[in-house]
Design an enzyme around this catalytic site. Sequence first.
Site, short mmCIF file in Angstrom:
data_model
loop_
_atom_site.label_atom_id
_atom_site.label_comp_id
_atom_site.label_asym_id
_atom_site.label_seq_id
_atom_site.Cartn_x
_atom_site.Cartn_y
_atom_site.Cartn_z
CG HIS A 164 -49.83 26.13 -25.11
ND1 HIS A 164 -50.72 26.29 -24.08
CD2 HIS A 164 -50.53 26.34 -26.26
CE1 HIS A 164 -51.91 26.57 -24.58
NE2 HIS A 164 -51.83 26.61 -25.89
NE ARG A 165 -43.44 25.56 -18.28
CZ ARG A 165 -43.70 25.89 -17.03
NH1 ARG A 165 -43.54 27.14 -16.62
NH2 ARG A 165 -44.13 24.98 -16.17
CD GLU A 227 -57.14 32.22 -31.08
OE1 GLU A 227 -57.40 32.23 -29.86
OE2 GLU A 227 -57.54 31.32 -31.86
CD GLU A 280 -43.13 30.34 -15.63
OE1 GLU A 280 -43.49 31.01 -16.61
OE2 GLU A 280 -43.53 29.18 -15.41
#
Length: 486
Positions: A164-165, A227, A280
Site C-alpha cells: 500500500h501507499r 498470500e 503513480e
Amino acid sequence: MTARPPVDLRHALATLDPLPGELVRVSAELPARYGVSAHYARWAGAPAAPPTGAGPAVLFDRVRPDHGPTRAVLMGLYGTRRRAAGLLGCTPAELPRRLLAAVAAPRPPVPATDPARWPRGTLPLDLTALPVPVLTEEDAGPYLTLGAVLATDPETGVRNLSVHRMCVQGPDTLTIWMVPGRDLELAHQAALRQGRPLPVAIHLGLGPAVLLSSCCPTSLVPPSVDELAVAGALAGQPVELLPCRTVDAEFIAHAEYVLEGELLAERAPESRHGEVATPEFLGYQGRAHPSLPLVRVTAVTARESPILQAVSGPGHEQSVLLGFGMEAAVLDLLNRRGTPVRAVHCHTAGGGQLMVVLQWPAKRDPEDDAAVRASAEAVLEEFRMAKLVLCVDEDVDVESDQDLWWAMVTRFQADQDLRVLPDREGFPLDPSQHTGYSRAISADGRTAKAVFDCTVPYAQRSRFHRPRFTEPSLPVPRRPGAPLPR
C-alpha cells in the site's frame, strides 16, 4: 539466475552481485528528498519521463534523511522482467504458471524455529529519521512505496499481505491508501465493528517470493487464501513468522524493517500542503486523497545495517511486480474457458495491468479465428483494469516491443481486426478515462476497451511465413597440438 529462490532480500542481492550489469552500488551520499529518485530515474524505464531505460538494481549505500543517520536504500530489484523471474529461478514466460501452481498447492507459514537466525534491534520511534525517499518537489511527503502490510482479519482469521501507499505524516504516524473492497480494508472494517484498531506489521525489504505474492490480484488469490502460503509454495519453503513486540500481530522474520502499529478509525488528509500525492505507476502525478485512515506506529525494528526497499512510481519495477500476478490471473481465466493460450504478457507500458498481450498456438481450423477474439473480449470483460488486448501468433516474441509493433503493422487491418467494447468499467488513474476526454463514456473511471487481433487468419496462414536463418555446419576447431585428420 538461481535454481532456488533466495529467502530474503540480502540473498537476492548476493545472487546479482557477481552478474555483470545487474547490480550497481552507489557509495556517494545522497539525500532521501529528491536525490535518490533523480539519480535512479535514468534506469527506471517507461513510463518514467525520458531519457530513461530499464537498467540494473541500484543499491544506494548512504542515503540521508532530513535528520538522522545515513542508511541504505534499494531501488530497481524488479526493474526488468527477466531479472524478476530469474530471482525466482525461472523465465518470464514460466513465472505466471509457477504462480498458478503455488496458489493451487499453498504452503502455510510457520513460527521461526531459530529467531537468532534473523537478529534484529529496536530503532528510535521516529519515521522521519528513516531514509524514506521523497520523489518530487510536489510530493505530499516521504512515501513508503513498497511497504507490505500483514494483518489478520479478526472475523475470518485469514491473514492478508498487501502493498500500500503510505505517507509519513509524523514521527509515529502514516496515512494509508487502501483500494476499496480489498482484503485489508475489509479486515480494518471488521476490527472497527469490534470497537478496536487493527494490529498490523508493515515490512520494508522482503524476499522475492513473498513480495511477488503480495502483489497478486484478488481474482488469483481470493480472501480465503493466505498470500504467505502462496509465497511458501513459490519459494519452496514456508515463510517464517515471529510475534511483534508491541501489538498482537506477527511479522515476517527475514524482513529488513518492520513497523509495528495499529490501523486506526481516525483519518487525516494525505497532503497538508497541496493536491498532489506522489507519482503513480501509469506515469502521471497522483492526486492526494482528502481523507485517509491513519496508522499509529508503536515500534520500529530492523536487522543490522538494514536496507530500505522502495520503487519509483513511474517505471518498470512496479509494473513488473503487478504484471506477473495479472498474467497468472488471465491464464487462470483462459484455462477455465478451455482456451489453449500459449503465453500472456502484461506490458509495463500499461502498468502491468492495462495492456495484455495474448500469444496463441497455431490455428487448427477456421473456428479459431473467432475463438481468439472471443477469448480476448472475455479478458476485457473479466478484468476492469485491462484496457487493450493485443493478440499475436506463436512466431511473435511477446517480450520484444519491436516484434509486437511488427505484428501490428503487418498482421492488422483496422476495419476488420479492431474490436471496440464501449463504456466499460475501467481505472480512474488513467486520465483519458474521464468524461471531459470522451463524451462516449458515462462516468469518470469508465473507458472504451479494444481488442487488436494481430493473428493471421486461418485461411491466409500460408502467406505469412517468416524466414528462418539456419546456422551453417562448421568444422570443429582443432585443439592445439592435435594431429591433423588423415
